[in-house]
Design an enzyme around this catalytic site. Sequence first.
Site, short mmCIF file in Angstrom:
data_model
loop_
_atom_site.label_atom_id
_atom_site.label_comp_id
_atom_site.label_asym_id
_atom_site.label_seq_id
_atom_site.Cartn_x
_atom_site.Cartn_y
_atom_site.Cartn_z
N HIS A 175 0.83 -1.20 0.00
CA HIS A 175 0.00 0.00 0.00
C HIS A 175 0.87 1.25 0.00
O HIS A 175 2.06 1.20 0.26
CB HIS A 175 -0.91 0.03 1.23
CG HIS A 175 -2.09 -0.88 1.11
ND1 HIS A 175 -2.01 -2.23 1.38
CD2 HIS A 175 -3.35 -0.65 0.73
CE1 HIS A 175 -3.20 -2.78 1.18
NE2 HIS A 175 -4.03 -1.85 0.78
N LYS A 178 -0.74 4.95 4.45
CA LYS A 178 -1.61 4.00 5.15
C LYS A 178 -1.03 3.75 6.54
O LYS A 178 0.12 3.35 6.67
CB LYS A 178 -1.72 2.69 4.36
CG LYS A 178 -2.70 1.70 4.98
CD LYS A 178 -3.02 0.60 4.01
CE LYS A 178 -4.03 -0.38 4.56
NZ LYS A 178 -5.28 0.22 4.99
#
Length: 175
Positions: free
Chosen positions: A60, A64
Amino acid sequence: MALVVGATGLSDEQRQSLVETATRVGVVVASNFSVGAILAERFAAAAAPYFDRVEIVELHHDKKVDAPSGTSLATARHIADARRAAHQAPLVDPTTRFAVEGSRGADAVDGVKIHSVRLPGLVAHQEVLFGSAGEGLTIRHDSFDRQSFVHGVAVALDAVDATPKFLDGISSLIT
């Protein structure tokens, strides 16, 4: 008013609050709104009983804040459930020596390991890697743009209303 939540990394207390809210109004809590991610999760659960080992690598963007991702945790749970339904024992990591502690990932459930990567330039990506003697299977899903989540959000919005109910994910809405 109905509630659609796409945040992951919720505490047990936050999640319980949403479950209690669902006694008064419709609530959908989804770890991922990408239809492709939901299908990849299903494919992984279908494959799980047929392979000796499995690990998940999720990647990600660097903003995040939680790891592992809610999607990888949900995938690991579905894999473990499928293996249990097929009467298979939890996975056991064959690694016996560690040069760097934690290098083999985190045991999410029943020995299903998750490896989390956070880098700038990524959106959301997940690989589920299966292995058995003489073969492997990789199931990969990539979200290159947040536009990939719009269809699933629309499905959730269509499914939820003021009627009290709690939907954990959108998988049941994707037929």
